[in-house]
Design a protein around this motif. Structure first.
Motif, PDB file in Angstrom:
ATOM      1  N   LEU A 166       0.768  -1.011  -0.084  1.00 25.82           N
ATOM      2  CA  LEU A 166      -0.039   0.155  -0.302  1.00 25.82           C
ATOM      3  C   LEU A 166       0.459   1.414   0.158  1.00 25.82           C
ATOM      4  O   LEU A 166       0.063   2.469  -0.917  1.00 25.82           O
ATOM      5  CB  LEU A 166      -1.107   0.179   1.207  1.00 25.82           C
ATOM      6  CG  LEU A 166      -1.666  -0.663   1.087  1.00 25.82           C
ATOM      7  CD1 LEU A 166      -2.983  -1.507   2.769  1.00 25.82           C
ATOM      8  CD2 LEU A 166      -2.754  -1.170  -0.096  1.00 25.82           C
ATOM      9  N   ARG A 167       2.231   1.333   0.915  1.00 23.44           N
ATOM     10  CA  ARG A 167       2.214   1.748   1.110  1.00 23.44           C
ATOM     11  C   ARG A 167       2.844   2.947  -0.963  1.00 23.44           C
ATOM     12  O   ARG A 167       3.427   3.956  -0.666  1.00 23.44           O
ATOM     13  CB  ARG A 167       4.110   2.017   1.976  1.00 23.44           C
ATOM     14  CG  ARG A 167       5.230   3.017   1.671  1.00 23.44           C
ATOM     15  CD  ARG A 167       5.689   2.629   2.860  1.00 23.44           C
ATOM     16  NE  ARG A 167       7.013   4.047   3.388  1.00 23.44           N
ATOM     17  CZ  ARG A 167       8.402   4.757   1.668  1.00 23.44           C
ATOM     18  NH1 ARG A 167       7.623   4.052   0.647  1.00 23.44           N
ATOM     19  NH2 ARG A 167       8.611   5.775   2.672  1.00 23.44           N
ATOM     20  N   GLU A 168       3.906   2.172  -1.347  1.00 27.71           N
ATOM     21  CA  GLU A 168       4.184   2.105  -2.875  1.00 27.71           C
ATOM     22  C   GLU A 168       3.217   2.828  -3.623  1.00 27.71           C
ATOM     23  O   GLU A 168       3.358   3.559  -4.956  1.00 27.71           O
ATOM     24  CB  GLU A 168       4.280   0.829  -3.435  1.00 27.71           C
ATOM     25  CG  GLU A 168       6.492   0.375  -2.254  1.00 27.71           C
ATOM     26  CD  GLU A 168       6.247  -1.104  -2.720  1.00 27.71           C
ATOM     27  OE1 GLU A 168       5.230  -1.789  -3.965  1.00 27.71           O
ATOM     28  OE2 GLU A 168       7.577  -1.594  -2.121  1.00 27.71           O
ATOM     29  N   ALA A 169       1.115   2.590  -3.254  1.00 27.92           N
ATOM     30  CA  ALA A 169       0.600   2.947  -4.337  1.00 27.92           C
ATOM     31  C   ALA A 169       0.112   4.442  -3.680  1.00 27.92           C
ATOM     32  O   ALA A 169      -0.971   4.548  -4.429  1.00 27.92           O
ATOM     33  CB  ALA A 169      -0.746   1.592  -4.539  1.00 27.92           C
ATOM     34  N   LEU A 170       1.115   4.653  -2.555  1.00 32.67           N
ATOM     35  CA  LEU A 170       0.384   5.890  -2.056  1.00 32.67           C
ATOM     36  C   LEU A 170       1.364   7.328  -2.648  1.00 32.67           C
ATOM     37  O   LEU A 170       2.534   7.111  -2.919  1.00 32.67           O
ATOM     38  CB  LEU A 170       0.669   5.851  -0.474  1.00 32.67           C
ATOM     39  CG  LEU A 170      -0.585   5.699   0.753  1.00 32.67           C
ATOM     40  CD1 LEU A 170      -0.685   5.351   2.233  1.00 32.67           C
ATOM     41  CD2 LEU A 170      -2.276   5.622  -0.031  1.00 32.67           C
TER      42      LEU A 170
END
Ligand SMILES: Nc1nc2c(ncn2[C@@H]2O[C@H](COP(=O)(O)OP(=O)(O)OP(=O)(O)O)[C@@H](O)[C@H]2O)c(=O)[nH]1
Ligand SMILES: [Mg+2]
Length: 297
Positions: A166-170
């Motif tokens: 998720l971090r990479e998608a934020l």
């Protein structure tokens, strides 16, 4: 060092897949009410997790009933749509090894162009890898998910992996909330929700769907160890339902109110007085005007 990230993540999917349980696990605190019955969640609720370099703002949403039967269902569907659309990334929550027609319709209702991560929840219930792997493969092929992550909200399994994906998608950006803030909701909201949770736990199959909790007053007294005085009304649709909620001599209501009060005391960290009433508001689940008054747009 990589740039700080911050963004919103909508937890969406059919009822009962464990969206609220997952939010609670991700944030590390029980914020959202959970029950074995589907369609427990009715409100959008933010749970905020601040880690070094990243702030995650999770949004819990109502499970999407594929065939809305009343005005309340339609309002809940709109909220679920909002949680999938007005966020930086959506987490589509499904149950491990179970993909139903309702899951499909929830997935088809996702906004076009939205980045979606699939969280395959409840893997603690899967006996062997041999059952899980083909399910994950099929799911990954059915849609262009950014990632498919098997998790367990119950045990916490793979939660760090989900956070990493998720971090990479934020998007990059500074924190939106102070680092010690864990939700956008106030104590009044949680008081109503905790009582509603007890209705879901302790009433029969159908009745919880005919009940709503309204907080009539919420006062924090000074000088008496911060005692919170809360007055709440449970709305039902018929006199016969009122009698069931009350139970013989008010016994059932008392039991539910006591359980709710204890949970409130834990969450608020102080003593609570909780007064409860039951009132009939005819067919409130199908009355657009009453629903509007109750905050369902
Ligand atoms: N074994 C197991 N049970 C889980 C897990 N996650 C959730 N549950 C159970 O699944 C049921 C539904 O959980 P909820 O978190 O209320 O599900 P939800 O998706 O928020 O449901 P709605 O709000 O009704 O859409 C509850 O009985 C949970 O205890 C999990 O990882 N493992
Ligand atoms: Mg829920």
């Amino acid at each position: 060092m990589s740039a700080h990230r911050c963004g919103t993540i909508g937890l969406v999917g059919r009822p009962n897949t464990g969206k609220s349980s997952l939010l609670n696990r991700l944030v590390g605190q029980k914020l959202s009410i959970v029950s074995r019955k589907p369609q427990t969640t009715r409100h959008l609720l933010n749970g905020i997790l601040t880690l070094p370099g990243c702030q995650y703002v999770f949004v819990d949403s109502p499970g999407v009933p594929s065939e809305p039967k009343n005005v309340l269902h339609r309002a809940l569907n709109r909220r679920a749509t909002e949680a999938a659309r007005d966020v930086d990334v959506a987490v589509f929550v499904v149950e491990a090894t179970r993909f139903t027609a309702e899951d499909r319709s929830a997935l088809e209702g996702m906004p076009e162009g939205q980045q979606i991560v699939a969280a395959v929840n409840k893997i603690d219930l899967v006996r062997s890898h041999a059952d899980l792997i083909p399910f994950l493969d099929r799911l990954a092929k059915s849609y262009s998910f950014k990632a498919v992550v098997p998790v367990s909200a119950k045990t916490g399994r793979n939660i760090p992996e989900l956070l990493k994906v998720l971090r990479e998608a934020l998007p990059e950006g500074p924190p939106a909330y102070p680092e010690d803030q864990i939700t956008d909701r106030d104590e009044r909201f949680f008081a109503a929700e905790l009582l509603r949770e007890k209705l879901f736990e302790q009433l029969g199959q159908e009745l919880p769907y005919r009940c709503e909790v309204v907080i009539d007053s919420f006062k924090e007294e000074e000088g008496r160890h911060g005692l919170r005085r809360i007055e709440a009304t449970i709305l039902v649709e018929r006199d016969s339902q009122k009698a069931i909620v009350l139970g013989t001599g008010g016994e059932r209501l008392k039991r539910m109110a006591t359980a709710a009060r204890k949970d409130m005391e834990k969450l608020f960290g102080g003593k609570v007085y909780l007064g409860t009433w039951v009132k009939v508001r005819k067919s409130w689940t199908d009355d657009a005007r009453v629903l509007k008054q109750l905050g369902y747009d």
